[in-house]
Scaffold this motif. Structure first.
Motif, PDB file in Angstrom:
ATOM      1  N   PRO A 349      51.971  53.097  54.748  1.00 16.25           N
ATOM      2  CA  PRO A 349      52.679  54.124  53.979  1.00 16.25           C
ATOM      3  C   PRO A 349      52.143  54.174  52.557  1.00 16.25           C
ATOM      4  N   SER A 350      51.738  55.352  52.112  1.00 14.39           N
ATOM      5  CA  SER A 350      51.041  55.444  50.838  1.00 14.39           C
ATOM      6  C   SER A 350      51.644  56.531  49.956  1.00 14.39           C
ATOM      7  N   LEU A 351      51.876  56.187  48.704  1.00 12.69           N
ATOM      8  CA  LEU A 351      52.373  57.124  47.711  1.00 12.69           C
ATOM      9  C   LEU A 351      51.308  57.345  46.640  1.00 12.69           C
ATOM     10  N   PRO A 352      51.269  58.505  46.012  1.00 13.65           N
ATOM     11  CA  PRO A 352      50.143  58.848  45.133  1.00 13.65           C
ATOM     12  C   PRO A 352      49.933  57.921  43.953  1.00 13.65           C
ATOM     13  N   ASP A 353      50.987  57.285  43.467  1.00 13.04           N
ATOM     14  CA  ASP A 353      50.841  56.413  42.299  1.00 13.04           C
ATOM     15  C   ASP A 353      50.683  54.945  42.659  1.00 13.04           C
ATOM     16  N   GLY A 354      50.557  54.637  43.957  1.00 13.44           N
ATOM     17  CA  GLY A 354      50.304  53.268  44.380  1.00 13.44           C
ATOM     18  C   GLY A 354      51.495  52.339  44.325  1.00 13.44           C
ATOM     19  N   LEU A 355      52.686  52.868  44.041  1.00 11.48           N
ATOM     20  CA  LEU A 355      53.897  52.047  43.937  1.00 11.48           C
ATOM     21  C   LEU A 355      54.836  52.345  45.090  1.00 11.48           C
ATOM     22  N   PRO A 356      55.607  51.357  45.531  1.00  7.78           N
ATOM     23  CA  PRO A 356      56.604  51.617  46.570  1.00  7.78           C
ATOM     24  C   PRO A 356      57.799  52.378  46.011  1.00  7.78           C
ATOM     25  N   VAL A 357      58.608  52.883  46.917  1.00  5.01           N
ATOM     26  CA  VAL A 357      59.903  53.476  46.578  1.00  5.01           C
ATOM     27  C   VAL A 357      60.976  52.436  46.859  1.00  5.01           C
ATOM     28  N   MET A 358      61.789  52.138  45.858  1.00  2.00           N
ATOM     29  CA  MET A 358      62.935  51.247  46.025  1.00  2.00           C
ATOM     30  C   MET A 358      64.087  51.799  45.196  1.00  2.00           C
ATOM     31  N   GLY A 359      65.140  52.208  45.866  1.00  5.05           N
ATOM     32  CA  GLY A 359      66.281  52.767  45.156  1.00  5.05           C
ATOM     33  C   GLY A 359      67.157  53.575  46.087  1.00  5.05           C
ATOM     34  N   ARG A 360      68.119  54.289  45.503  1.00  3.92           N
ATOM     35  CA  ARG A 360      69.101  55.043  46.281  1.00  3.92           C
ATOM     36  C   ARG A 360      68.669  56.496  46.456  1.00  3.92           C
ATOM     37  N   SER A 361      69.078  57.073  47.571  1.00  5.20           N
ATOM     38  CA  SER A 361      68.892  58.505  47.794  1.00  5.20           C
ATOM     39  C   SER A 361      69.766  59.292  46.826  1.00  5.20           C
ATOM     40  N   SER A 397      69.569  44.389  39.351  1.00  7.92           N
ATOM     41  CA  SER A 397      68.296  43.809  39.745  1.00  7.92           C
ATOM     42  C   SER A 397      67.769  42.914  38.631  1.00  7.92           C
ATOM     43  N   PRO A 398      67.059  41.840  38.955  1.00 10.62           N
ATOM     44  CA  PRO A 398      66.476  40.984  37.913  1.00 10.62           C
ATOM     45  C   PRO A 398      65.317  41.646  37.184  1.00 10.62           C
ATOM     46  N   PHE A 399      64.892  42.821  37.607  1.00 12.69           N
ATOM     47  CA  PHE A 399      63.836  43.558  36.914  1.00 12.69           C
ATOM     48  C   PHE A 399      64.174  45.048  36.978  1.00 12.69           C
ATOM     49  N   ASN A 400      63.529  45.826  36.142  1.00 14.35           N
ATOM     50  CA  ASN A 400      63.800  47.254  36.022  1.00 14.35           C
ATOM     51  C   ASN A 400      63.269  48.004  37.251  1.00 14.35           C
ATOM     52  N   LEU A 401      64.141  48.706  37.956  1.00 14.79           N
ATOM     53  CA  LEU A 401      63.741  49.438  39.159  1.00 14.79           C
ATOM     54  C   LEU A 401      63.242  50.849  38.863  1.00 14.79           C
ATOM     55  N   ALA A 402      63.302  51.280  37.612  1.00 15.54           N
ATOM     56  CA  ALA A 402      62.947  52.664  37.295  1.00 15.54           C
ATOM     57  C   ALA A 402      61.533  53.062  37.736  1.00 15.54           C
ATOM     58  N   PRO A 403      60.518  52.201  37.598  1.00  7.39           N
ATOM     59  CA  PRO A 403      59.172  52.638  38.026  1.00  7.39           C
ATOM     60  C   PRO A 403      59.057  52.927  39.520  1.00  7.39           C
ATOM     61  N   TYR A 404      60.007  52.439  40.318  1.00  7.62           N
ATOM     62  CA  TYR A 404      59.943  52.578  41.772  1.00  7.62           C
ATOM     63  C   TYR A 404      61.001  53.561  42.289  1.00  7.62           C
ATOM     64  N   ALA A 405      61.627  54.296  41.386  1.00  5.11           N
ATOM     65  CA  ALA A 405      62.752  55.160  41.749  1.00  5.11           C
ATOM     66  C   ALA A 405      62.320  56.275  42.698  1.00  5.11           C
ATOM     67  N   PRO A 406      63.128  56.611  43.679  1.00  2.00           N
ATOM     68  CA  PRO A 406      62.782  57.683  44.616  1.00  2.00           C
ATOM     69  C   PRO A 406      62.603  59.038  43.954  1.00  2.00           C
ATOM     70  N   ASP A 407      63.257  59.275  42.830  1.00  2.00           N
ATOM     71  CA  ASP A 407      63.204  60.596  42.193  1.00  2.00           C
ATOM     72  C   ASP A 407      62.114  60.701  41.134  1.00  2.00           C
ATOM     73  N   ARG A 408      61.217  59.732  41.066  1.00  2.00           N
ATOM     74  CA  ARG A 408      60.200  59.770  40.009  1.00  2.00           C
ATOM     75  C   ARG A 408      59.179  60.882  40.190  1.00  2.00           C
ATOM     76  N   PHE A 409      59.114  61.487  41.382  1.00  2.00           N
ATOM     77  CA  PHE A 409      58.153  62.549  41.630  1.00  2.00           C
ATOM     78  C   PHE A 409      58.745  63.940  41.368  1.00  2.00           C
ATOM     79  N   ASN A 410      60.016  64.006  41.033  1.00  4.72           N
ATOM     80  CA  ASN A 410      60.662  65.308  40.831  1.00  4.72           C
ATOM     81  C   ASN A 410      60.256  65.952  39.504  1.00  4.72           C
TER      82      ASN A 410
END
Length: 410
Positions: A349-361, A397-410
């Motif tokens: 599974p591949s996303l354009p920015d090389g990061l996984p998606v982790m977060g809520r819908s 979370s023990p670290f910031n989840l914002a870089p992996y947020a599902p809505d980062r592509f909107n």
């Protein structure tokens, strides 16, 4: 205690089940292919704590024509898939600027620096240490020019805290005497390790979890329907409502996200492997040939040669040219290899920015995503599972989840 469904029985899904059950939840996994039925079966087996360099980087603007046209390239694009892929490619190129590339590398390093924490307890409790081999991974370069070309990425790794040592030709030969003498330099990554059998690792974990109460449904989920008090899952055998659903289905996750109204640009990097039986004694560790884009890993049933990238979606047909390239290149690197007996195709599974998606819908806080791990689903599986459990529990979370947020592509 919540009733939680996990979609996907690979490294991420089973790790999510572990951490959710540790919190006392009732967990059921759905996967029509069963445990380790997808990319988690056929990967290179490496715990790659050093893999913070995303595929999207500025060099693609220079190297893409060569990758697409060279017969020795580990990259292929099926042209009839290009119309479907075009929007993803545009985003990928936009993510390959220096600024975005460095940001992705930094976000990956945050995850990788914590990756072992996601597995440490699990390995001990489920008796999984027997599958782990503590030999560190060796990257190889077949000439001074190839090594010089890698120096910017090595410098970035070092700045992000990745520990490694550079070894010369003589050291490479001392470490792995059966390798061809064509390798001029190598990089040995500290703290990396590998699995002797990724499938057996996961099946052992799944059996341990099932003894503890995990439910396992070897059937496909057709629809996800968030509701006010839960999430309805529809299968061919009927429907069931769960308090939460974790989507950990790898390359098959995009459709589930769309059902929830989340337009996540997930596509597929198809990867291949071949296996040389009875040859595991030829090398003692995972050995990667950097320019050729593959690993050779000594596993329980022989040396697995895994790698290459093909952009062609979920088409099940294999690219014979890539299999032949793996065989040619591996025998050039390790001349004592004989004849491979197994070939395999899997879907990363591949996303354009090389990061996984982790977060809520955005449709429902009860639908949680953990997918898109590209080449490092094994490495980040344990940590991603812990993130899923934190989100269900409402813990910070023990670290910031914002870089992996599902809505980062909107």
């Amino acid at each position: 205690m919540a009733k939680v469904a996990v979609l996907g029985a690979g490294f991420v899904g089973l790790s999510a089940a572990y951490w959710l059950m540790r919190d006392g939840h009732q967990v059921t996994i759905y996967d029509p292919a069963g445990v380790a039925g997808g990319a988690s079966y056929g990967n290179a087996g490496t715990f790659a704590n050093y893999a913070c360099i995303p595929v999207n980087n500025p060099s693609v603007f220079r190297d893409l024509p060569r990758f697409m046209l060279s017969p020795d390239s580990p990259f292929r694009l099926r042209w009839r898939y290009l119309p479907h892929l075009a929007p993803w490619l545009v985003r990928f190129l936009q993510s390959s600027t220096e600024r975005r590339y460095v940001a992705s590398a930094g976000a990956l390093s945050v995850l990788l620096s914590r990756a072992h924490d996601g597995y440490r307890e699990m390995i001990e409790h489920a008796d999984l240490e027997r599958f782990i081999r503590r030999s560190e991974c060796l990257y190889l370069y077949s000439g001074a020019a190839a090594f010089r070309a890698s120096e910017p990425t090595l410098s970035l790794r070092r700045s992000l805290g990745v520990a490694f040592s550079i070894v010369g030709r003589e050291q490479v030969q001392q470490m792995e005497p059966q390798l061809s003498p064509l390798f001029d330099r190598g990089v040995l990554f500290s703290g990396s390790w590998f699995l002797s059998d990724p499938e057996a690792f996961l099946k052992t974990l799944a059996a341990w979890l099932m003894r503890a109460g995990l439910g396992m449904e070897n059937r496909a989920v057709n629809n996800i329907k968030p509701q006010s008090d839960g999430v309805l899952l529809e299968t061919a055998a009927g429907s069931a409502t769960h308090d939460y659903v974790a989507v950990c289905a790898g390359a098959h996750s995009g459709g589930f996200a769309r059902q929830c109204g989340d337009r996540i640009p997930l596509d597929t990097e198809r990867g291949y492997h071949i296996t040389y039986p009875g040859s595991s004694n030829l090398i003692s560790r995972p050995v990667g040939w950097a320019e050729r884009g593959f690993y050779m890993t000594p596993m329980e049933h022989g040396i697995r040669v895994a790698g290459t990238v093909e952009l062609a979606g979920l088409n099940p047909s294999k690219h014979q040219g890539l299999l032949e390239l793996l065989q040619f290149s591996s025998k050039r690197a390790l001349p004592a290899l004989t004849t491979p007996t197994e070939s395999w195709l899997g879907f990363r599974p591949s996303l354009p920015d090389g990061l996984p998606v982790m977060g809520r819908s955005r449709a429902s806080a009860r639908v949680i995503y953990a997918f898109g791990h590209q080449h490092i689903g094994l490495t980040l599986g344990g940590l991603s599972g812990a993130v899923v459990a934190d989100l269900v529990a409402g813990r910070s979370s023990p670290f910031n989840l914002a870089p992996y947020a599902p809505d980062r592509f909107n």
